[in-house]
Write a protein that holds these residues in place. Structure first.
Motif, PDB file in Angstrom:
ATOM      1  N   VAL A 113      19.647 122.709  27.844  1.00 37.07           N
ATOM      2  CA  VAL A 113      19.671 121.796  28.993  1.00 37.07           C
ATOM      3  C   VAL A 113      20.627 120.643  28.685  1.00 37.07           C
ATOM      4  N   PRO A 114      21.077 119.937  29.708  1.00 37.59           N
ATOM      5  CA  PRO A 114      22.010 118.828  29.474  1.00 37.59           C
ATOM      6  C   PRO A 114      21.349 117.677  28.727  1.00 37.59           C
ATOM      7  N   VAL A 115      22.189 116.814  28.169  1.00 38.50           N
ATOM      8  CA  VAL A 115      21.728 115.586  27.534  1.00 38.50           C
ATOM      9  C   VAL A 115      21.793 114.477  28.581  1.00 38.50           C
ATOM     10  N   PRO A 116      20.686 113.771  28.832  1.00 37.67           N
ATOM     11  CA  PRO A 116      20.743 112.678  29.816  1.00 37.67           C
ATOM     12  C   PRO A 116      21.562 111.508  29.293  1.00 37.67           C
ATOM     13  N   VAL A 117      22.357 110.925  30.160  1.00 37.21           N
ATOM     14  CA  VAL A 117      23.239 109.822  29.794  1.00 37.21           C
ATOM     15  C   VAL A 117      23.085 108.714  30.839  1.00 37.21           C
ATOM     16  N   ALA A 118      22.876 107.495  30.365  1.00 34.47           N
ATOM     17  CA  ALA A 118      22.795 106.347  31.269  1.00 34.47           C
ATOM     18  C   ALA A 118      24.207 105.907  31.639  1.00 34.47           C
ATOM     19  N   ALA A 119      24.435 105.629  32.911  1.00 35.80           N
ATOM     20  CA  ALA A 119      25.774 105.252  33.372  1.00 35.80           C
ATOM     21  C   ALA A 119      25.670 104.294  34.545  1.00 35.80           C
ATOM     22  N   GLN A 120      26.771 103.656  34.828  1.00 32.27           N
ATOM     23  CA  GLN A 120      26.893 102.737  35.962  1.00 32.27           C
ATOM     24  C   GLN A 120      28.346 102.731  36.420  1.00 32.27           C
ATOM     25  N   ILE A 121      28.559 102.641  37.721  1.00 35.60           N
ATOM     26  CA  ILE A 121      29.911 102.612  38.290  1.00 35.60           C
ATOM     27  C   ILE A 121      30.296 101.173  38.596  1.00 35.60           C
ATOM     28  N   GLN A 122      31.469 100.779  38.146  1.00 31.58           N
ATOM     29  CA  GLN A 122      32.057  99.484  38.503  1.00 31.58           C
ATOM     30  C   GLN A 122      33.529  99.738  38.793  1.00 31.58           C
ATOM     31  N   LEU A 123      33.902  99.803  40.075  1.00 31.57           N
ATOM     32  CA  LEU A 123      35.281 100.092  40.428  1.00 31.57           C
ATOM     33  C   LEU A 123      36.220  99.045  39.841  1.00 31.57           C
ATOM     34  N   ALA A 124      37.346  99.520  39.319  1.00 27.75           N
ATOM     35  CA  ALA A 124      38.339  98.593  38.775  1.00 27.75           C
ATOM     36  C   ALA A 124      38.827  97.641  39.848  1.00 27.75           C
ATOM     37  N   ASP A 125      38.921  98.136  41.092  1.00 25.46           N
ATOM     38  CA  ASP A 125      39.290  97.289  42.232  1.00 25.46           C
ATOM     39  C   ASP A 125      38.108  97.239  43.185  1.00 25.46           C
ATOM     40  N   PRO A 126      37.269  96.181  43.115  1.00 29.22           N
ATOM     41  CA  PRO A 126      36.075  96.130  43.981  1.00 29.22           C
ATOM     42  C   PRO A 126      36.407  96.190  45.463  1.00 29.22           C
ATOM     43  N   GLY A 127      37.644  95.840  45.823  1.00 26.90           N
ATOM     44  CA  GLY A 127      38.016  95.868  47.228  1.00 26.90           C
ATOM     45  C   GLY A 127      38.445  97.228  47.727  1.00 26.90           C
TER      46      GLY A 127
ATOM     47  N   GLY B   8      31.633  98.015  45.442  1.00 26.20           N
ATOM     48  CA  GLY B   8      32.290  98.664  44.318  1.00 26.20           C
ATOM     49  C   GLY B   8      31.428  98.895  43.097  1.00 26.20           C
ATOM     50  N   ARG B   9      30.119  98.737  43.210  1.00 25.07           N
ATOM     51  CA  ARG B   9      29.236  98.900  42.053  1.00 25.07           C
ATOM     52  C   ARG B   9      28.031  99.752  42.428  1.00 25.07           C
ATOM     53  N   SER B  10      27.471 100.394  41.415  1.00 22.98           N
ATOM     54  CA  SER B  10      26.223 101.128  41.578  1.00 22.98           C
ATOM     55  C   SER B  10      25.195 100.543  40.634  1.00 22.98           C
ATOM     56  N   GLU B  11      23.930 100.859  40.860  1.00 22.31           N
ATOM     57  CA  GLU B  11      22.930 100.536  39.858  1.00 22.31           C
ATOM     58  C   GLU B  11      23.015 101.555  38.736  1.00 22.31           C
TER      59      GLU B  11
ATOM     60  N   VAL C 116      29.010 109.337  27.142  1.00 25.42           N
ATOM     61  CA  VAL C 116      28.565 109.338  25.752  1.00 25.42           C
ATOM     62  C   VAL C 116      27.066 109.042  25.718  1.00 25.42           C
ATOM     63  N   PRO C 117      26.243 109.955  25.207  1.00 24.19           N
ATOM     64  CA  PRO C 117      24.799 109.689  25.130  1.00 24.19           C
ATOM     65  C   PRO C 117      24.503 108.523  24.196  1.00 24.19           C
ATOM     66  N   GLY C 118      23.353 107.879  24.434  1.00 23.95           N
ATOM     67  CA  GLY C 118      22.885 106.839  23.537  1.00 23.95           C
ATOM     68  C   GLY C 118      23.238 105.432  23.936  1.00 23.95           C
ATOM     69  N   ARG C 119      23.991 105.249  25.016  1.00 23.38           N
ATOM     70  CA  ARG C 119      24.331 103.898  25.455  1.00 23.38           C
ATOM     71  C   ARG C 119      24.614 103.921  26.945  1.00 23.38           C
ATOM     72  N   LEU C 120      24.705 102.751  27.544  1.00 25.26           N
ATOM     73  CA  LEU C 120      25.049 102.644  28.952  1.00 25.26           C
ATOM     74  C   LEU C 120      26.560 102.803  29.099  1.00 25.26           C
ATOM     75  N   ASN C 121      26.971 103.841  29.825  1.00 25.32           N
ATOM     76  CA  ASN C 121      28.379 104.094  30.084  1.00 25.32           C
ATOM     77  C   ASN C 121      28.793 103.383  31.367  1.00 25.32           C
ATOM     78  N   VAL C 122      29.617 102.355  31.262  1.00 30.33           N
ATOM     79  CA  VAL C 122      30.127 101.654  32.433  1.00 30.33           C
ATOM     80  C   VAL C 122      31.452 102.299  32.808  1.00 30.33           C
ATOM     81  N   LEU C 123      31.479 103.017  33.939  1.00 30.86           N
ATOM     82  CA  LEU C 123      32.662 103.755  34.376  1.00 30.86           C
ATOM     83  C   LEU C 123      33.452 102.896  35.344  1.00 30.86           C
ATOM     84  N   ARG C 124      34.731 102.721  35.065  1.00 33.10           N
ATOM     85  CA  ARG C 124      35.616 101.908  35.912  1.00 33.10           C
ATOM     86  C   ARG C 124      36.782 102.766  36.393  1.00 33.10           C
ATOM     87  N   PRO C 125      36.537 103.690  37.321  1.00 31.07           N
ATOM     88  CA  PRO C 125      37.606 104.597  37.782  1.00 31.07           C
ATOM     89  C   PRO C 125      38.666 103.850  38.596  1.00 31.07           C
TER      90      PRO C 125
END
Length: 826
Positions: A735-749, A786-789, A817-826
């Protein structure tokens, strides 16, 4: 000598010093090990003189090593002979000792395993571990302390008396350089790995060999030594003086009084404001799930970094909140376990303000008695770069007075929070809360007509039927002592077509009245005089469940099946009443209940007159069947299960993609859909994997086609064909490994309002959102500004699809990456 605490916290600087004295990394490892062993055997020295002492020991060891190497070189040059294998055997014996400890490390639970490996095997300083995982340094020290305690307990169980395995670490620490150098079968990389593992074992062994089994503080009880680093220009490479962080004086709870049950579970975390800044000096308390402070639990105060640490007794469920005259809690952790400590909790607070206003209808007339609720801003979770899975939003409610006015005194209010007014018969409405000004919340009537449906529920003889449930669509009420009921038609949802009015009372057959008008939400669609007459005593079906060979089925599960073959509330069953009206006598048991006075026997009660089909499950094989229609009231019914055969003994090990066993994974089985049939596959809820990640079942029916597994953090079940599972003695369900993540757009606008994830197989996969005890999956994750919880995704997600109004805007690659909060800034 007594080993100083600094030595147990960081042995890596000893290795760095050895590396500066010799040019060979492996030789430096050996010298560091020998120096540490010498520290254990030498007479006592003051802790403050330990760095200089160990440096002197290292220099002496280097000189001895060089002399020995020189003599050995001359001897070997004079008398060359084949290398004997005794060194190899010694190395293998010592590697076996390594394996004992490494096995214990692999068996640790997360996050302790990752922290131990990073600290002792990868030599990552605590501050770097804290940075990687997004937690305070104090939490890293806590995880190290608890992980090491679990290792001690494991080794105690495995080896018996503690002295038996403590003695093993001294020989491990003294592995001579020749032993590894002479192992010709090891490659260069393997030698380096063995040397690193050896030093890691020494570091762990030194911790275990320190005085007293419980020496060393639990993080949060008092300050802990900071990461020790070699100072530039310091020839000895001695550690820095300790840097101590302030911790609130009240963090350590007082000892329990005589006769009390001492708190045993630790709670740690941070107090943050609604902008994510630490809040100092705020009292933190543990409450029960009703919000009442738990007796005997000390109140602590958040420290300079917002951190807190306290203990709670063994109670099911708890809430952690922080509030004083300045701040009130808006997001609080809810803990739904009884015997578990928790770290990395987050209590979110906001400044207290006064709110007042008025509730009116659309014409501006005040509405008295309306409930007014202050609801936390929907986007608050997205503002905080924290995993808030355990957190639940705190709401505050008051009522409007006779003049429609309401007031909140000193409630925590976050920017964007709303005031929601509600009252029966009215549509709820909300508006953004504004502190320091008049808030106006308007309501309007549902449907606008305010009509009600009134009538009576009676028994066959005409006497009133009290306590009957009267239901119309989604609306329901209870009949009073005279059997009367009054139901607001405004509460009935839908278009009003095909509505049926029912009255249900346990022990009696229900009454029904169908509306023939196009809109059953109007009073004139129903008879002027409305009486619902219950039938006679409810009926039951009794019988026996047997297998194909005639043998009775032990404890059969028998329920009423609806027209689609599911086992929930079919026609002829007193549907829904079991959740609302308790049984009043032995003859009025909950509808659909099963009694099994003898093996194979069953009785389904609470039925109306007519025919029903019964769904039958054999608990031993999980085989399921649906009977032909059976008249209610039938006796001596024999339900014969078909002979589908059974699968061999099945043993499944649930592991994640890193090979770690997954405990507590939900699993079920299902029958494969019949080709050409419209009905969905039938699944049977069953259980969870055990602590070792194992699922084991004997004699599962071959009518079941698939095993379904859903590990924590997964939104959907992964399907494994039972024919494939049965081919191996121990099938591995990956089964997959659960990973904590959050989205923060590089350009909030950027005009993006949602995202979706794509896995390595090109599938769009759901993520999981968790609020307290509620978790749900969603394929489309909404963004606010531009952000998610924070959410849980799978480690094999490789691409992010950015959407606007459902249409794809662009795609971006992601690495989780498992084990930490991944803040994604696409």
């Amino acid at each position: 000598m007594d080993v100083p605490e600094e030595m147990t916290l960081d042995v890596a600087w000893v290795r760095r010093l050895a590396g500066r004295l010799v040019n060979d990394a492996h030789t430096a490892d050996d010298l560091a090990q020998d120096a540490c062993v010498a520290a254990l055997r030498a007479p006592g020295a003051a802790p403050e003189s330990w760095p200089a002492w160990i440096a002197s020991v290292l220099r002496n060891l280097v000189r001895s090593h060089r002399r020995a190497a020189s003599r050995r070189g001359r001897r070997e040059a004079a008398v060359a002979r084949p290398l004997e294998c005794t060194a190899e055997h010694a190395a293998l014996e010592r590697l076996e000792v390594h394996g004992l400890l490494l096995e214990a490390v692999r068996g640790l639970e997360e996050p302790y395993r990752t922290t131990i490996v990073a600290r002792y095997f990868e030599e990552v300083p605590p501050r770097e571990i804290a940075r990687r995982t997004g937690v305070p340094v104090r939490t890293v020290h806590t995880r190290l302390h608890r992980g090491l305690a679990q290792l001690r307990a494991h080794l105690d169980r495995r080896c018996g008396a503690r002295g038996a395995w403590l003695a093993a670490f001294a020989p491990v620490a003294a592995v001579p350089a020749d032993a590894l150098a002479g192992a010709a079968w090891l490659g260069a990389k393997a030698k380096a790995a063995v040397a690193g593992a050896t030093l890691a074992c020494v570091a762990l062994g030194l911790y275990f060999l320190r005085p007293g089994p419980d020496a060393g503080p639990l993080a949060g009880d008092r300050s802990v030594a900071d990461e020790m680093r070699a100072q530039p220009g310091d020839e000895l490479g001695a550690p820095r003086p300790q840097e101590r962080r302030p911790v609130a004086a009240a963090a350590a709870p007082p000892p329990a009084a005589a006769g009390e049950t001492a708190p045993t579970f630790r709670i740690e975390g941070l107090v943050l404001d609604d902008e994510g800044r630490p809040v100092t000096g705020v009292p933190v308390v543990v409450c029960d799930l009703e919000g009442q402070p738990l007796p005997g639990v000390a109140v602590t105060t958040s420290g300079a970094d917002g951190g807190f640490a306290l203990r709670r007794p063994k109670t099911y469920g708890a809430r952690v909140r922080a509030e004083d005259a300045r701040y009130g809690t808006v997001l609080e952790p809810h803990l739904y376990t009884e015997t578990e400590s928790h770290a990395d909790l987050t209590v979110v607070v906001a400044r207290r303000v006064a709110l007042h206003g008025i509730v009116t209808d659309m014409s501006g007339a005040p509405i008295a008695g309306a409930a007014v609720t202050l609801t936390v801003a929907h986007g608050l979770r997205a503002r905080l770069a924290r995993v808030l899975d355990r957190n639940v939003a705190v709401t505050f409610t008051t009522r409007s007075g006779a003049d429609g006015r309401f007031r909140f005194d000193g409630v925590p209010c976050v920017e964007g929070s709303t005031l929601v007014a509600s009252k029966e018969g009215w549509n709820s409405w909300g508006d953004t809360a504004a502190a320091g000004s008049e808030n106006r919340v308007r309501l309007w009537r549902v449907g606008g007509n305010g009509e009600t449906l009134e009538g009576r529920v009676v028994h066959l003889g005409g006497e009133p039927a009290s306590g009957a449930t009267v239901r119309l669509g989604t609306a329901s009420v209870r009949s009073d002592a005279q059997g009367r009921f009054r139901l607001a038609l405004d509460r009935v949802n839908g278009d009003g077509r095909g509505l049926e009015l029912t009255a249900v009372k346990p022990g009696f057959q229900r009454a029904r009245l169908r509306c023939e008008a196009s809109d059953g939400r109007r009073r004139d669609a129903w008879p002027a005089e409305l009486t619902l007459a219950l039938g006679g005593p409810s009926l039951s079906i009794r019988g026996t469940v047997v297998r194909a060979d005639g043998s009775p089925v032990a404890d059969p599960e028998v329920t009423v099946a609806d027209g689609h073959g599911s086992s929930a509330g079919g026609a002829g069953l007193e549907d829904g009443v079991q959740d609302q009206v308790p049984a009043e006598a032995a003859g009025s048991a909950d509808p659909g209940a099963v009694a099994a006075p003898a093996i194979g026997r069953f009785e389904v009660v609470g039925l109306d007159a007519g025919e029903v089909r019964l769904a039958v499950t054999d608990p031993a094989t999980l085989q399921r069947m649906v009977s032909e229609p059976i008249p209610a009231g039938a006796r001596d019914v024999v339900l014969r299960m078909p002979d589908a055969g059974v699968w061999p003994h099945l043993r499944v090990l649930v592991v994640d993609r890193r090979g770690n066993p997954v405990a507590g994974a939900h699993w079920t089985v299902e029958r494969d859909p019949v080709p050409g049939a419209d009905a969905a596959p039938e699944s049977i809820p069953w259980g969870k994997s055990d602590a070792a990640g194992c699922i084991e079942r004997r004699a599962l029916s071959r009518a079941l086609g698939s095993l379904l597994v859903k590990a924590p953090g997964m939104a959907e079940f992964e399907r494994f064909p039972l024919a494939e599972v049965a081919r191996t003695a121990e099938f591995r369900a990956v089964v997959p490994v659960p990973v904590a993540a959050q989205i923060q757009l590089a350009d909030p606008g950027e005009a993006v309002d949602a995202v979706e994830f794509v896995d390595a197989r090109g599938r769009r996969v759901p993520v999981v959102l968790t609020h307290g005890n509620q978790a749900w999956g969603t394929r489309r994750l909404d963004l606010m500004l531009g952000r998610s919880e924070a959410f849980t995704a799978h480690d094999d997600c490789v691409e992010l699809v950015l959407l606007r109004s459902g249409g794809e805007v662009r795609r971006a690659p992601v690495t989780l990456v498992p084990g930490r909060l991944n803040v994604l800034r696409p």
